[in-house]
Design an enzyme around this catalytic site. Sequence first.
Site, mmCIF file in Angstrom:
data_model
loop_
_atom_site.group_PDB
_atom_site.id
_atom_site.type_symbol
_atom_site.label_atom_id
_atom_site.label_comp_id
_atom_site.label_asym_id
_atom_site.label_seq_id
_atom_site.Cartn_x
_atom_site.Cartn_y
_atom_site.Cartn_z
ATOM 1 N N ASP A 81 -5.976 -3.448 -2.301
ATOM 2 C CA ASP A 81 -4.859 -3.194 -1.388
ATOM 3 C C ASP A 81 -4.225 -4.471 -0.848
ATOM 4 O OD1 ASP A 81 -3.355 -2.372 1.004
ATOM 5 O OD2 ASP A 81 -4.394 -0.456 0.767
ATOM 6 N N SER B 146 0.835 -1.192 0.000
ATOM 7 C CA SER B 146 0.000 0.000 0.000
ATOM 8 C C SER B 146 0.880 1.256 0.000
ATOM 9 C CB SER B 146 -0.965 -0.035 1.195
ATOM 10 O OG SER B 146 -1.999 0.909 1.034
#
Length: 336
Positions: free
Chosen positions: A200, A70
Site C-alpha cells: 500500500d 490505496s
Amino acid sequence: MTCSVHASLVAKINLDVRGEMSEADTEQFQILSLDGGGIKGLFSASVLAKLEDDLGVSIVDHFDLIVGTSTGGLIALGLGMGMRPHELVRFYVESGPKIFERSFGLRSLTHWVYRKFSQAPLRHALQECFRDKRLADCRTRLVIPSYNLGDDDVYLFKTPHHRRLKRDYKVPLWKVGLATTAAPTYFPSFGELDSLRLIDGGIWANNPTMVGIVEAVSLLQVPLQNISLLSMGTSDPVIYRRRSLDWSGRIGWAKSAVDVVMRGQSLGVHKQALHLLGEDKVIRIDPRVPEELFALDRLTTDELLSKAAHESRTLSPRFERMFLAHKASKYEPFYK
C-alpha cells in the site's frame, strides 16, 4: 517577504528568453489528490458524484493531474479510464461487502498473526471493473503511489505523460490497483509485477498531495503559482491521546503508533501544500468524525453517504469558484 513580492519574484524566474511570460507560465494547473482509507473511499466517490450532480459537469474535465493512494488510487484509476463517480459509488456499495467479508470476530483474532483478508475478492472485483485496460488507456494524467517492500523504496505508477515514462503504461489497471491497496496486515503484498513485493502506498503517501505537486513542478515544469489543489480525505476521527503515551514503551504505543504516524504525515503534507501554494489555492476536505464511527474495513453505507452529502453541500460553491472555470489541458500519452 509578502506573498505579492514572492509571486512577483517567481514570475520573473519564469520569464522566457524574450522577456515575456510563456503560455505555460500563465495557464492554471489543477490537481485532484485522493487519500487512502479502505472502504471509506465510498465517501470520496460520493462527494465527487454530488459535485457532478450539483454543477452539471464531469469532474475529470477540470483536473490536469489526479493522484491517489490505496482506495484513492482506485478512484483515480476509475476516473482515468472514464468512469463517473456514480459508477464508483456503485462499485464500493456492491463490491465492498465481498472484499471485506465479515467473519464474526474470527479474523480479528487471527489478524494478530496473519493478514486479515484474502486478496482474491478484490482481485476479481478489479479485473471485472477494469478488464484489459492499461495505464496507457487512461484519459488523464495519473500518479499512483505504492511501496517496494523488497528494496525498501517508494514506488510510483504513472501514466505516460512524459517522454521519460516508458514502462508503467504497459501495466494493467487491476495490477496497479492491487499494488496500491495492499495494506500491511489487511492484504498480502502484490508480487505479480517483475517479482516486486509491492504494498500500500499509504506507507509513505496516504495523503498524496505532495506527490502531485512534485510531479507537476519537477516533471511537467508547472510553476508553483499556477497550481490549484483539491485534496480529499476519507474522514478524520477525533481521538483522545491518553497521557500514558507520554512515557509508554512499545506495548503502550502498539495500538496508537500507526494512527499517530498516519495522521501526522497527512497533517504535515497539508501544511506544506498551504505553505507552497497559499491558502487561496488549496481546498482540503477531511471531516472530523467520532472515533470508530467509520473503519477502513467496515462498510457503513448510510453513514458514509450521509456524511458525503453534508460535506459536498458546503464544498460545491467553493469548488465552483476555484476550479470550474478551468478546463484541463488535453492529455496526449507519449506511448500507446
